[in-house]
Motif scaffolding. Structure first.
Motif, PDB file in Angstrom:
ATOM      1  N   LYS A   1       9.548  41.173  20.137  1.00 42.87           N
ATOM      2  CA  LYS A   1       9.416  42.355  19.291  1.00 42.87           C
ATOM      3  C   LYS A   1      10.469  42.262  18.202  1.00 42.87           C
ATOM      4  O   LYS A   1      11.646  42.065  18.479  1.00 42.87           O
TER       5      LYS A   1
ATOM      6  N   ALA B   1       2.362  43.507  27.450  1.00 42.33           N
ATOM      7  CA  ALA B   1       1.645  44.358  26.498  1.00 42.33           C
ATOM      8  C   ALA B   1       0.260  44.605  27.071  1.00 42.33           C
ATOM      9  O   ALA B   1      -0.360  43.690  27.624  1.00 42.33           O
TER      10      ALA B   1
ATOM     11  N   ILE C   1      -2.170  42.048  21.842  1.00 41.41           N
ATOM     12  CA  ILE C   1      -1.589  42.272  20.517  1.00 41.41           C
ATOM     13  C   ILE C   1      -2.469  41.641  19.479  1.00 41.41           C
ATOM     14  O   ILE C   1      -2.552  42.022  18.378  1.00 41.41           O
TER      15      ILE C   1
END
Length: 112
Positions: free
Chosen positions: A3, A99, A112
């Motif tokens: 991130k 995620a 993602i």
């Protein structure tokens, strides 16, 4: 997965967004923020009275991406956000353990 959190000057947002799109990144999150670093704000004059503006307007960009894309994303942000003046901002990189896409239940890179 990693991130990237980048704190930048608000007027640089469009340039950073375009630079990230050029390298193929699709999703970003943008948040308006206020803060200060070494510049420690500034003083302004309003109706004859001087006051200190401690927190300056900033924009926080968040991007989650696979490890292999991290270098080109950081370079794109750094080059497009840089003015050469104090207060250009910071870039933080952290690990993301998982995620999950809420709609489909996809996990990891697929989310993602």
């Amino acid at each position: 997965m990693k991130k990237i959190e980048a704190i930048i000057k608000p007027f640089k947002l469009d340039e950073v967004k375009e630079a990230l799109q050029e390298i193929g990144l699709q999703g970003i999150t943008v948040t308006e923020a206020k803060g200060f670093g070494r510049q420690k704000g500034h003083t302004e004059l309003y109706r004859g009275a001087e006051y200190v503006v401690d927190f300056l307007p900033k924009v926080k960009i968040e991007v989650v991406l696979q490890d292999s894309d991290i270098d080109k994303a950081v370079e794109a942000i750094q080059q497009s956000a840089q003015t050469g003046r104090i207060g250009d901002g910071k870039i933080f990189i952290s690990n993301i353990e998982e995620a999950i896409r809420i709609r489909t239940g996809e996990r990891g890179i697929d989310a993602i």
